[in-house]
Design a protein around this motif. Structure first.
Motif, PDB file in Angstrom:
ATOM      1  N   THR A   7       0.839  -1.211   0.000  1.00  0.00           N
ATOM      2  CA  THR A   7       0.000   0.000   0.000  1.00  0.00           C
ATOM      3  C   THR A   7       0.869   1.255   0.000  1.00  0.00           C
ATOM      4  OG1 THR A   7      -0.132  -0.090   2.417  1.00  0.00           O
ATOM      5  CG2 THR A   7      -1.931  -1.140   1.157  1.00  0.00           C
ATOM      6  N   ARG A  30       2.930  12.232  15.652  1.00  0.00           N
ATOM      7  CA  ARG A  30       1.563  11.714  15.561  1.00  0.00           C
ATOM      8  C   ARG A  30       0.829  11.872  16.887  1.00  0.00           C
ATOM      9  NH1 ARG A  30      -0.590   7.106  12.287  1.00  0.00           N
ATOM     10  NH2 ARG A  30      -2.129   5.941  13.461  1.00  0.00           N
ATOM     11  N   ASN A  34      -4.162   8.184  18.435  1.00  0.00           N
ATOM     12  CA  ASN A  34      -4.420   7.530  17.153  1.00  0.00           C
ATOM     13  C   ASN A  34      -3.678   6.194  17.113  1.00  0.00           C
ATOM     14  OD1 ASN A  34      -5.191   6.993  14.568  1.00  0.00           O
ATOM     15  ND2 ASN A  34      -4.014   8.644  13.620  1.00  0.00           N
ATOM     16  N   HIS A  39       1.232  -5.433  12.232  1.00  0.00           N
ATOM     17  CA  HIS A  39       1.474  -6.229  11.023  1.00  0.00           C
ATOM     18  C   HIS A  39       2.022  -7.598  11.406  1.00  0.00           C
ATOM     19  CE1 HIS A  39       1.214  -2.124   9.647  1.00  0.00           C
ATOM     20  NE2 HIS A  39       1.185  -2.505   8.382  1.00  0.00           N
ATOM     21  N   THR A  90      -9.513  -2.994  21.448  1.00  0.00           N
ATOM     22  CA  THR A  90      -9.376  -3.681  20.160  1.00  0.00           C
ATOM     23  C   THR A  90      -7.977  -3.425  19.614  1.00  0.00           C
ATOM     24  OG1 THR A  90     -10.264  -1.712  19.078  1.00  0.00           O
ATOM     25  CG2 THR A  90     -11.819  -3.509  19.530  1.00  0.00           C
ATOM     26  N   ARG A  94      -3.084  -6.494  10.306  1.00  0.00           N
ATOM     27  CA  ARG A  94      -3.071  -6.826   8.887  1.00  0.00           C
ATOM     28  C   ARG A  94      -1.831  -7.605   8.510  1.00  0.00           C
ATOM     29  NH1 ARG A  94      -1.597  -4.452   3.886  1.00  0.00           N
ATOM     30  NH2 ARG A  94       0.018  -2.833   3.971  1.00  0.00           N
ATOM     31  N   SER A 116       1.819   4.585   8.507  1.00  0.00           N
ATOM     32  CA  SER A 116       2.469   5.070   7.292  1.00  0.00           C
ATOM     33  C   SER A 116       3.675   5.926   7.692  1.00  0.00           C
ATOM     34  CB  SER A 116       1.476   5.869   6.459  1.00  0.00           C
ATOM     35  OG  SER A 116       0.820   6.843   7.257  1.00  0.00           O
ATOM     36  N   SER A 154      -4.398   0.493   3.499  1.00  0.00           N
ATOM     37  CA  SER A 154      -5.323  -0.631   3.604  1.00  0.00           C
ATOM     38  C   SER A 154      -6.723  -0.162   3.997  1.00  0.00           C
ATOM     39  CB  SER A 154      -4.806  -1.620   4.654  1.00  0.00           C
ATOM     40  OG  SER A 154      -4.732  -1.004   5.927  1.00  0.00           O
ATOM     41  N   ARG A 169     -12.278   2.765   7.328  1.00  0.00           N
ATOM     42  CA  ARG A 169     -11.451   3.580   6.423  1.00  0.00           C
ATOM     43  C   ARG A 169     -11.432   2.898   5.066  1.00  0.00           C
ATOM     44  NH1 ARG A 169      -4.961   4.336   7.231  1.00  0.00           N
ATOM     45  NH2 ARG A 169      -4.999   2.114   6.671  1.00  0.00           N
ATOM     46  N   SER A 209     -12.644   4.827  13.688  1.00  0.00           N
ATOM     47  CA  SER A 209     -11.226   4.704  13.431  1.00  0.00           C
ATOM     48  C   SER A 209     -10.617   6.065  13.758  1.00  0.00           C
ATOM     49  CB  SER A 209     -11.011   4.342  11.958  1.00  0.00           C
ATOM     50  OG  SER A 209      -9.645   4.202  11.697  1.00  0.00           O
ATOM     51  N   GLY A 211      -7.996   7.714  13.602  1.00  0.00           N
ATOM     52  CA  GLY A 211      -7.175   8.492  12.670  1.00  0.00           C
ATOM     53  C   GLY A 211      -7.986   9.262  11.656  1.00  0.00           C
TER      54      GLY A 211
HETATM   55  O1  TXA Z   1      -1.808   0.311   4.439  1.00  0.00           O
HETATM   56  C1  TXA Z   1      -1.727   0.582   5.641  1.00  0.00           C
HETATM   57  O2  TXA Z   1      -2.627   0.304   6.451  1.00  0.00           O
HETATM   58  C2  TXA Z   1      -0.451   1.281   6.122  1.00  0.00           C
HETATM   59  C3  TXA Z   1       0.723   0.334   5.901  1.00  0.00           C
HETATM   60  C4  TXA Z   1       2.004   0.873   6.453  1.00  0.00           C
HETATM   61  O3  TXA Z   1       0.413  -0.928   6.460  1.00  0.00           O
HETATM   62  N1  TXA Z   1      -0.554   1.687   7.476  1.00  0.00           N
HETATM   63  C5  TXA Z   1      -1.356   2.714   7.873  1.00  0.00           C
HETATM   64  O4  TXA Z   1      -1.287   3.026   9.199  1.00  0.00           O
HETATM   65  O5  TXA Z   1      -2.073   3.341   7.105  1.00  0.00           O
HETATM   66  P1  TXA Z   1      -1.800   4.395   9.806  1.00  0.00           P
HETATM   67  O6  TXA Z   1      -1.302   4.417  11.187  1.00  0.00           O
HETATM   68  O7  TXA Z   1      -1.365   5.519   8.937  1.00  0.00           O
HETATM   69  O8  TXA Z   1      -3.353   4.257   9.852  1.00  0.00           O
HETATM   70  C6  TXA Z   1      -3.967   3.365  10.779  1.00  0.00           C
HETATM   71  C7  TXA Z   1      -5.449   3.576  10.798  1.00  0.00           C
HETATM   72  C8  TXA Z   1      -5.831   4.861  11.497  1.00  0.00           C
HETATM   73  O9  TXA Z   1      -6.943   5.443  10.842  1.00  0.00           O
HETATM   74  C9  TXA Z   1      -6.214   4.344  12.891  1.00  0.00           C
HETATM   75  O10 TXA Z   1      -7.090   5.213  13.552  1.00  0.00           O
HETATM   76  C10 TXA Z   1      -6.857   3.019  12.555  1.00  0.00           C
HETATM   77  O11 TXA Z   1      -6.055   2.498  11.516  1.00  0.00           O
HETATM   78  N2  TXA Z   1      -6.835   2.090  13.703  1.00  0.00           N
HETATM   79  C11 TXA Z   1      -5.767   1.517  14.294  1.00  0.00           C
HETATM   80  N3  TXA Z   1      -6.147   0.764  15.336  1.00  0.00           N
HETATM   81  C12 TXA Z   1      -7.485   0.841  15.423  1.00  0.00           C
HETATM   82  C13 TXA Z   1      -8.476   0.281  16.295  1.00  0.00           C
HETATM   83  N4  TXA Z   1      -8.141  -0.513  17.302  1.00  0.00           N
HETATM   84  N5  TXA Z   1      -9.775   0.591  16.060  1.00  0.00           N
HETATM   85  C14 TXA Z   1     -10.115   1.389  15.031  1.00  0.00           C
HETATM   86  N6  TXA Z   1      -9.235   1.957  14.170  1.00  0.00           N
HETATM   87  C15 TXA Z   1      -7.932   1.691  14.368  1.00  0.00           C
END
Ligand code: TXA
Ligand code: MG
Length: 329
Positions: A7, A30, A34, A39, A90, A94, A116, A154, A169, A209, A211
């Motif tokens: 991604t 960050r 968030n 992985h 939670t 991925r 990211s 993703s 998302r 989510s 973020g």
């Molecule tokens: O493609 C991707 O997902 C990339 C690559 C590096 O794997 N990673 C990515 O991570 O986009 P990040 O941190 O930029 O975005 C993570 C998203 C955020 O919107 C966050 O709020 C959500 O996933 N998230 C993480 N843990 C969560 C949870 N327990 N419940 C709901 N949303 C969650």
């Protein structure tokens, strides 16, 4: 350590190690509320990480892992640092479909927390060079795997016990793909319902989510999206805005689809590919936003695309980059 996935590039650390996870937040700038995606490289790593996976969750994993789908699952207490989950019960998990990522995670021998690999608020990195531009001197290193494939992050989902899949998302796995494996159907999280960019909406529910509530992916120049069903009207409005901006002394940019490129005059004209191949738009979007910055562009107009297939993720990111500023014509 930053590494490629299918991604975008991720910035990884041992998800169990709070100091390492804190270093991720510090490098990116960050917000600490968030949470991060964890992985894994093989299914055995799920044991101990989560307490249960329901039938629908299993099906999605079988269909889309390894691949650009993140599942939000009930976290096993203590399995990862509380900084990873930002205190939620939670955990988002991925399995990336990228050989280098899978080998790195397997070699690390631990679940790898990885957001990211951009400074918070900047477009996500689709090239190792983007990571360097944002994070050089702030991280230990970058594994350069060339350009990433999908280009947007993703898809983050929750799989309900009732068989309903809720998209938190939009991303690399489309709603249409999910629908083939969700016996209860696919819903969009209420916070995404306004993806049309209705800036009048005042009672937006808090996104599940976390973020999704931040301004994201923004280039340095002002960005506006024009949307409408008649391409000529969209093009006329975009060109009028560009001409007015240029008259004010702005350096202008336009982000458009191949079908309409000949309409535009701007200092920097960038293509998202054909409207008939939105995977190209996903692949190019973030690099294009960064290219405007590199060209010193101060005023950007963008076309919109249908929210079908990968178009849903493209429009979600574009509207966020534009701070939801849409001109309807
Ligand atoms: O493609 C991707 O997902 C990339 C690559 C590096 O794997 N990673 C990515 O991570 O986009 P990040 O941190 O930029 O975005 C993570 C998203 C955020 O919107 C966050 O709020 C959500 O996933 N998230 C993480 N843990 C969560 C949870 N327990 N419940 C709901 N949303 C969650
Ligand atoms: Mg991100």
């Amino acid at each position: 350590m930053a590494f490629p996935t299918e991604t975008v590039y991720g910035l990884g650390a041992d998800a169990r190690n709070t100091a390492a996870v804190e270093a991720i937040f510090a490098a990116k700038g960050r917000p600490s509320d968030n949470p991060l995606i964890v992985h894994i490289a093989d299914m055995s790593q799920l044991d101990g990480l989560v307490t249960a996976v329901n039938e629908t969750g299993r099906r999605l994993m079988e269909a889309f892992w390894p691949g650009p789908l993140t599942l939000v699952l009930p976290a096993a207490p203590g399995a990862v640092s509380p900084r990873v989950t930002a205190g939620l019960d939670t955990v988002a998990v991925r399995m990336p479909a990228h050989d280098i990522a899978l080998r790195l995670i397997a070699a690390a021998g631990c679940p790898v927390a990885a957001p990211s690999a951009n400074r918070s608020g900047r477009p996500s990195p689709t090239l190792a060079g983007h990571v360097g531009d944002d994070l050089a001197g702030r991280i230990d290193g970058i594994v350069d795997g060339g350009p990433t494939g999908v280009g947007v992050e993703s898809t983050v989902v929750e799989a309900g016990d009732d068989g309903v899949v809720t998209v938190l998302r939009p991303g690399g796995i489309t709603v249409e793909q999910l629908a083939r494996h969700a016996e209860g159907g696919v819903r969009l999280d209420a916070a995404l319902q306004n993806a049309g960019g209705d800036s009048e909406a005042k009672d937006m529910p808090a996104p599940r989510s976390p973020g999704m509530k931040y301004t994201h992916y923004a280039p340095r120049g002002a960005l506006r999206v024009v949307s409408g069903s008649a391409p000529e009207r969209v093009a006329d409005r975009i060109q009028a805005e560009l001409d007015a901006a240029r008259a004010r002394g702005e350096i202008t940019g336009v982000l458009a689809f191949d079908e309409h490129l000949p309409f535009y005059r701007a200092d920097c004209v960038l293509s998202l590919g054909s409207l008939t191949a939105l995977e190209t738009a996903a692949h190019r979007l973030y690099a294009a936003l960064r290219r405007f910055d590199d060209s010193g562009v101060t005023f950007i107009m963008a076309e919109s695309c249908p929210q079908e297939g990968l178009g849903a993720a493209v429009m979600n990111r574009l509207l966020k980059a534009a701070g939801q500023q849409v001109i309807y014509v």
